[in-house]
Design an enzyme around this catalytic site. Structure first.
Site, PDB file in Angstrom:
ATOM      1  N   TRP A 183       0.858  -1.176   0.000  1.00 51.45           N
ATOM      2  CA  TRP A 183       0.000   0.000   0.000  1.00 51.45           C
ATOM      3  C   TRP A 183       0.911   1.248   0.000  1.00 51.45           C
ATOM      4  O   TRP A 183       1.918   1.277   0.707  1.00 51.45           O
ATOM      5  CB  TRP A 183      -0.901  -0.005   1.241  1.00 51.45           C
ATOM      6  CG  TRP A 183      -1.674   1.271   1.353  1.00 51.45           C
ATOM      7  CD1 TRP A 183      -2.756   1.649   0.602  1.00 51.45           C
ATOM      8  CD2 TRP A 183      -1.401   2.355   2.242  1.00 51.45           C
ATOM      9  NE1 TRP A 183      -3.154   2.908   0.959  1.00 51.45           N
ATOM     10  CE2 TRP A 183      -2.350   3.371   1.975  1.00 51.45           C
ATOM     11  CE3 TRP A 183      -0.442   2.569   3.229  1.00 51.45           C
ATOM     12  CZ2 TRP A 183      -2.373   4.569   2.664  1.00 51.45           C
ATOM     13  CZ3 TRP A 183      -0.463   3.773   3.921  1.00 51.45           C
ATOM     14  CH2 TRP A 183      -1.422   4.756   3.643  1.00 51.45           C
ATOM     15  N   ASP A 242     -15.544  12.558  -1.661  1.00 51.98           N
ATOM     16  CA  ASP A 242     -14.991  11.233  -1.371  1.00 51.98           C
ATOM     17  C   ASP A 242     -15.771  10.604  -0.219  1.00 51.98           C
ATOM     18  O   ASP A 242     -16.918  10.995   0.077  1.00 51.98           O
ATOM     19  CB  ASP A 242     -13.476  11.377  -1.080  1.00 51.98           C
ATOM     20  CG  ASP A 242     -12.696  10.134  -1.454  1.00 51.98           C
ATOM     21  OD1 ASP A 242     -12.742   9.150  -0.692  1.00 51.98           O
ATOM     22  OD2 ASP A 242     -12.031  10.120  -2.516  1.00 51.98           O
ATOM     23  N   ASP A 243     -15.173   9.660   0.432  1.00 57.86           N
ATOM     24  CA  ASP A 243     -15.808   8.873   1.493  1.00 57.86           C
ATOM     25  C   ASP A 243     -16.510   9.765   2.527  1.00 57.86           C
ATOM     26  O   ASP A 243     -15.968  10.797   2.924  1.00 57.86           O
ATOM     27  CB  ASP A 243     -14.680   8.081   2.183  1.00 57.86           C
ATOM     28  CG  ASP A 243     -15.217   6.913   2.975  1.00 57.86           C
ATOM     29  OD1 ASP A 243     -16.429   6.857   3.179  1.00 57.86           O
ATOM     30  OD2 ASP A 243     -14.400   6.074   3.384  1.00 57.86           O
ATOM     31  N   ARG A 259     -10.066  -3.231   7.666  1.00 55.88           N
ATOM     32  CA  ARG A 259     -10.579  -1.859   7.726  1.00 55.88           C
ATOM     33  C   ARG A 259     -12.015  -1.856   8.249  1.00 55.88           C
ATOM     34  O   ARG A 259     -12.882  -1.168   7.738  1.00 55.88           O
ATOM     35  CB  ARG A 259     -10.505  -1.190   6.355  1.00 55.88           C
ATOM     36  CG  ARG A 259     -10.358   0.316   6.433  1.00 55.88           C
ATOM     37  CD  ARG A 259     -10.635   1.001   5.111  1.00 55.88           C
ATOM     38  NE  ARG A 259     -10.275   2.411   5.163  1.00 55.88           N
ATOM     39  CZ  ARG A 259     -10.844   3.357   4.451  1.00 55.88           C
ATOM     40  NH1 ARG A 259     -11.795   3.073   3.596  1.00 55.88           N
ATOM     41  NH2 ARG A 259     -10.455   4.607   4.562  1.00 55.88           N
ATOM     42  N   LYS A 306     -15.936   7.568  -8.371  1.00 57.72           N
ATOM     43  CA  LYS A 306     -14.712   6.873  -7.951  1.00 57.72           C
ATOM     44  C   LYS A 306     -15.167   5.589  -7.265  1.00 57.72           C
ATOM     45  O   LYS A 306     -15.779   5.642  -6.195  1.00 57.72           O
ATOM     46  CB  LYS A 306     -13.917   7.774  -6.998  1.00 57.72           C
ATOM     47  CG  LYS A 306     -12.663   7.146  -6.416  1.00 57.72           C
ATOM     48  CD  LYS A 306     -11.907   8.179  -5.582  1.00 57.72           C
ATOM     49  CE  LYS A 306     -10.768   7.600  -4.776  1.00 57.72           C
ATOM     50  NZ  LYS A 306     -10.173   8.601  -3.875  1.00 57.72           N
ATOM     51  N   TRP A 307     -14.865   4.455  -7.880  1.00 54.19           N
ATOM     52  CA  TRP A 307     -15.292   3.140  -7.360  1.00 54.19           C
ATOM     53  C   TRP A 307     -14.105   2.566  -6.594  1.00 54.19           C
ATOM     54  O   TRP A 307     -13.124   2.127  -7.177  1.00 54.19           O
ATOM     55  CB  TRP A 307     -15.693   2.253  -8.524  1.00 54.19           C
ATOM     56  CG  TRP A 307     -16.115   0.851  -8.178  1.00 54.19           C
ATOM     57  CD1 TRP A 307     -15.428  -0.080  -7.447  1.00 54.19           C
ATOM     58  CD2 TRP A 307     -17.333   0.198  -8.587  1.00 54.19           C
ATOM     59  NE1 TRP A 307     -16.131  -1.251  -7.367  1.00 54.19           N
ATOM     60  CE2 TRP A 307     -17.307  -1.116  -8.057  1.00 54.19           C
ATOM     61  CE3 TRP A 307     -18.433   0.595  -9.334  1.00 54.19           C
ATOM     62  CZ2 TRP A 307     -18.337  -2.026  -8.278  1.00 54.19           C
ATOM     63  CZ3 TRP A 307     -19.457  -0.325  -9.555  1.00 54.19           C
ATOM     64  CH2 TRP A 307     -19.406  -1.612  -9.018  1.00 54.19           C
ATOM     65  N   ASP A 308     -14.233   2.546  -5.283  1.00 59.22           N
ATOM     66  CA  ASP A 308     -13.132   2.148  -4.422  1.00 59.22           C
ATOM     67  C   ASP A 308     -13.324   0.707  -3.940  1.00 59.22           C
ATOM     68  O   ASP A 308     -14.419   0.138  -4.029  1.00 59.22           O
ATOM     69  CB  ASP A 308     -13.084   3.118  -3.228  1.00 59.22           C
ATOM     70  CG  ASP A 308     -11.724   3.169  -2.554  1.00 59.22           C
ATOM     71  OD1 ASP A 308     -10.850   2.357  -2.899  1.00 59.22           O
ATOM     72  OD2 ASP A 308     -11.549   4.019  -1.662  1.00 59.22           O
ATOM     73  N   MET A 309     -12.284   0.116  -3.410  1.00 60.16           N
ATOM     74  CA  MET A 309     -12.320  -1.257  -2.874  1.00 60.16           C
ATOM     75  C   MET A 309     -11.148  -1.365  -1.914  1.00 60.16           C
ATOM     76  O   MET A 309     -10.010  -1.274  -2.340  1.00 60.16           O
ATOM     77  CB  MET A 309     -12.165  -2.215  -4.056  1.00 60.16           C
ATOM     78  CG  MET A 309     -12.530  -3.643  -3.836  1.00 60.16           C
ATOM     79  SD  MET A 309     -11.370  -4.587  -2.817  1.00 60.16           S
ATOM     80  CE  MET A 309     -11.999  -6.213  -3.066  1.00 60.16           C
ATOM     81  N   ASN A 310     -11.432  -1.513  -0.622  1.00 55.79           N
ATOM     82  CA  ASN A 310     -10.379  -1.262   0.358  1.00 55.79           C
ATOM     83  C   ASN A 310      -9.928  -2.446   1.194  1.00 55.79           C
ATOM     84  O   ASN A 310      -9.447  -2.254   2.317  1.00 55.79           O
ATOM     85  CB  ASN A 310     -10.810  -0.124   1.286  1.00 55.79           C
ATOM     86  CG  ASN A 310     -10.654   1.211   0.597  1.00 55.79           C
ATOM     87  OD1 ASN A 310      -9.580   1.558   0.129  1.00 55.79           O
ATOM     88  ND2 ASN A 310     -11.742   1.950   0.492  1.00 55.79           N
ATOM     89  N   ASP A 331      -2.470   5.840  -3.013  1.00 52.08           N
ATOM     90  CA  ASP A 331      -2.813   6.841  -1.996  1.00 52.08           C
ATOM     91  C   ASP A 331      -1.617   7.714  -1.701  1.00 52.08           C
ATOM     92  O   ASP A 331      -1.752   8.744  -1.040  1.00 52.08           O
ATOM     93  CB  ASP A 331      -3.283   6.147  -0.709  1.00 52.08           C
ATOM     94  CG  ASP A 331      -4.737   5.739  -0.825  1.00 52.08           C
ATOM     95  OD1 ASP A 331      -5.392   6.149  -1.800  1.00 52.08           O
ATOM     96  OD2 ASP A 331      -5.221   5.001   0.056  1.00 52.08           O
TER      97      ASP A 331
HETATM   98  C1  DGJ Z   1      -8.908   4.629  -0.225  1.00 46.92           C
HETATM   99  C2  DGJ Z   1      -8.671   5.500  -1.413  1.00 46.92           C
HETATM  100  O1  DGJ Z   1      -7.524   5.108  -2.087  1.00 46.92           O
HETATM  101  C3  DGJ Z   1      -8.604   6.939  -0.961  1.00 46.92           C
HETATM  102  O2  DGJ Z   1      -8.307   7.753  -2.055  1.00 46.92           O
HETATM  103  C4  DGJ Z   1      -9.906   7.315  -0.326  1.00 46.92           C
HETATM  104  O3  DGJ Z   1     -10.914   7.291  -1.290  1.00 46.92           O
HETATM  105  C5  DGJ Z   1     -10.227   6.376   0.822  1.00 46.92           C
HETATM  106  N1  DGJ Z   1     -10.146   4.996   0.420  1.00 46.92           N
HETATM  107  C6  DGJ Z   1     -11.596   6.652   1.371  1.00 46.92           C
HETATM  108  O4  DGJ Z   1     -11.978   5.750   2.309  1.00 46.92           O
END
Ligand code: DGJ
Length: 731
Positions: free
Chosen positions: A199, A364-365, A441, A474-478, A546
């Protein structure tokens, strides 16, 4: 004809503009072997490279040495069994528990165009743009048919390979490995190149001499991952950016993968790429077939730069849908306010953006459910009216009045245990019976293998997008996939769950881009955890990392641009000191590093100093002026900060060579130096170019051989942008 079959030689020939690929049939049995891949040659009679005259002959002629044959023959699509001890592409388990599979030529056809791959992202091209070869192989004992597809394009030195496996027998069998492609090469003192990271440190280039045995990259995290990349390259040990032979393999897929090179006892290399066999199992009922994802092969005799440009062209012209979409300048709320915002704060950020002509505000979030931090509300995609009274609609409309568009963030694949969705449907989260599912997370993963789960989440996504004037998502996946198990599959099919998850994701994004053709989609996965060609099929740009701190970003963007066009790279000027690594870098440098990508700001514009504010109009102007060139031109890497620890430089030339931009960024000054001579590349030798800032005129050859002199600046963090434009002026 870019593809032909020479009946006398029993050789298939595939030509791209500068490369030739040959494979052919061997023995009375009809083994399919790899013969040649390299710079273009006119000859078909190259089957001597199969070395069939050397013992052991094919098993038909020399049954005594069947195992030795399998151990040495350069199979085009190697299977397990018979004495193939190297990595196979295909492994089966029959109803009786047997594991052998032997494939022999059955038929082939050559046709214009390229068929799509059902349910999967894949390169595309019409009948005038590309030609496809389909070779059908068959295992007569299993009645298994394997169709190998090869497509070559008129305009780029890339070959796309995919495979469809069909059970023509009367019993079910399991595929326990089904990779996409194998490449057999004689070792030419190769170096292996992979991308590794973590990361905030994604896509770092790793180059090392190829060693005996197996080595490479892989992911078992359910995503293509931050740690490795679905790609490998083999290049001559002496290859540079502009010289030497380089082969690249890139996987059009977003889940578990294996990218592996194996140097064997005969100094031959087998490079394979495909879905990682660990944990993979696919039940094939009689009559059923399995579509293997696609791999893109590239070969260049113009060094690593040539390899990169071939990938860039293939991806821009034949994979990324939406390549031509407008890439707006944006300000993103994440590093500006994290979860701490309300309507007024966002509107204020929008007003600041409007002052400079920044086109888009991305919320964003944190705009939905009860999302005040990372612990809650994923899955509840209803706007939080306490934070945003009047919802996204009101915000979008008020932004529109000041000339700013609205974009939003979502993380559709996830579910928080603290969410209404989870309280109503705890079974929607992936979990292995008997085990509490693993949090990462604070969140769990939705079981996208299930249609009802996909439908439910898609309803929410589309309702949100229809509820307000939203032009960007922005389609995120964490988090990685951990408890990979599908409640919808019987026990004997659980090995399918990880791949079915990826298919479910693709289905969702396909629906999205079909229903919302004007939406600009940017994929993201905790930064660049799923930056791969599969995701690029749906979104023309991806948030790269990030870590937007300028110095680290040089390294990340160098690795990313080894394969992907600059148009795919999300790059923002972020807050300082960096929230990620604490480094302090000047605003101007952050701007120059972000300039070649999809440009934006990820900070509170109001917190900037007057000097920094004064730079914004120039940065935006540079992006407007040169963004199209960076997105569509040819890239030449001139220097790598990763290698020299001092400065980074690349040149981007228009396809017609009428204009070129050189970007130079000095990170560390060097004591007691004279000017640096930066040799250029990629210009037309025969035309004259005028350097815009100084008026100097030289031929392309002159600029390339003589280079630019970069003044010695005794200070860290210095950058120049040099514009060379074609001119009729004399010297
Ligand atoms: C991870 C993304 O990479 C960030 O840019 C941001 O959108 C956060 N998630 C938000 O939780």
């Amino acid at each position: 004809m870019p593809i032909s079959y020479n009946e006398t030689e029993r050789v298939f020939r595939l030509d791209t503009p500068r490369t030739t690929y040959l494979c052919g049939l061997a023995g009375r049995e009809g083994f399919l072997g790899h013969i040649y891949y390299g710079p273009r040659i006119p000859d078909d009679n190259m089957r001597y490279l199969l070395r069939l005259e050397e013992r052991p002959f094919s098993p038909d002629e020399n049954p005594r040495e069947r195992a030795s044959f399998y151990d040495a023959f350069p199979f085009e699509y190697p299977t397990w069994g018979g004495g193939n001890f190297r990595e196979p592409c295909l492994r089966v388990r029959t109803a009786q528990g047997g594991g052998n599979c032997e494939l022999f030529y059955e038929s082939h056809r050559i046709f214009p165009g390229k068929p799509g791959l059902e349910g999967l992202p894949a390169a595309y091209g019409g009948p005038a743009e590309c030609t496809t070869l389909e070779i059908t192989l068959r295992d007569p004992a299993l009645e298994l048919k394997v169709r190998l597809l090869y497509t070559v394009f008129e305009d780029t030195d890339a070959i796309c390979r995919s495979v469809c496996i069909e059970n023509g027998g009367r019993e079910a069998l399991d595929l326990t490995a089904a990779l996409s492609a194998s490449l057999e090469l004689d070792n030419e003192d190769f170096d292996l190149i992979t991308l590794h990271g973590s990361w905030a440190r994604e896509q770092t280039i790793d180059r090392r001499p190829l060693a005996y045995g197996k080595q490479g990259a892989y992911s078992l995290r359910g995503i293509s991952s931050h740690q490795f990349h679905p790609f490998l390259a083999l290049c001559e040990g002496t290859a540079t950016q502009s010289r030497g032979l380089a082969y690249g393999m890139s996987f059009v897929y977003s889940g578990n993968f294996l990218a592996q090179a194996e140097l064997d006892q005969f100094n031959r290399v087998r490079a394979v790429l495909g879905i990682h066999p660990d944990g993979f199992q696919w039940r094939l009922e009689p009559g059923a077939s399995f579509q293997v994802p696609e791999t893109v092969l590239v070969c260049s005799n113009a060094g690593l730069g040539g390899m990169s440009r071939a990938f860039h062209d293939l991806f821009r012209n034949h994979l990324i849908r939406g390549q031509k979409k407008h890439r707006p300048t944006l300000v993103n709320s994440w590093e500006a306010c994290y979860f701490d915002f309300d309507h007024d704060r966002l509107l204020h950020l929008g007003e600041e953006a409007a002052r400079y002509g920044i086109e888009l505000l991305v919320v964003d979030d944190g705009w939905f459910g009860n999302r005040k931090d990372e612990t809650t509300s994923l899955g509840d995609w209803q706007v939080n009216e306490k934070k945003l009274p009047g919802g996204l609609k009101r915000l979008g409309e008020e932004l529109a009045e000041i000339g700013v568009k609205l974009g939003i963030w979502m993380e559709p694949e996830m579910i928080s245990p603290d969410s209404d969705l989870y309280r109503q449907h705890p079974d929607y989260a992936m979990a292995i019976p008997g085990y509490p599912p693993t949090l990462a997370r604070n969140q769990l993963v939705l079981d996208l293998t299930r249609k009802e789960v996909r439908d439910s989440i898609y309803r929410q996504i589309s309702d949100v997008l229809r509820s307000a004037p939203i032009c960007y998502l922005k389609w995120d996946m964490n988090r990685p996939l951990t408890d990979v198990y599908s409640a919808a599959l019987p026990p004997e099919r659980q090995g399918e769950a990880a791949h079915r998850y990826v298919l479910g994701l693709y289905e969702l994004q396909e629906r999205l881009v079909t229903d919302f053709p004007d939406l600009l989609l940017e994929n993201c996965c905790s930064g660049g955890g799923r930056f791969d060609p599969g995701m690029l099929y749906y979104s023309p740009q991806i948030w790269t990392s990030d870590n937007a701190e300028a110095v680290d970003r040089l390294v990340i963007q160098e690795g990313t641009s080894l394969i992907y066009p600059l148009s795919a790279i999300g790059a923002h000027v972020a807050a300082c000191p960096s929230h990620i690594n604490g480094r302090v870098t000047p605003f101007a440098i952050r701007g120059r590093v972000s300039l070649p990508g999809c440009f934006g700001y990820e900070l509170d514009l109001e917190q900037l100093s007057q000097d920094e504010r004064d730079l914004i109009p120039r940065q935006l102007e540079e992006y407007r002026a040169y963004g199209p060139l960076f997105r569509e031109g040819d890239c030449y890497r001139l220097a790598s900060y990763r290698e020299n620890h001092a400065y980074d430089a690349f040149l981007c030339a228009a396809k017609d060579r009428s204009l070129a931009v050189v970007s130079f960024v000095q990170v560390r000054s060097r004591a007691y130096q004279r000017s640096l001579r930066l040799k250029l590349d990629g210009l037309d030798e025969t035309v004259r170019y005028r350097r815009r800032d100084t008026g100097e005129v030289r031929s392309g050859a002159g600029w390339m051989q003589g280079g630019l002199l970069i003044e010695a600046v005794q200070s860290d963090y210095f950058s120049v942008l040099v514009i060379l434009e074609q001119t009729e002026e004399l010297y």
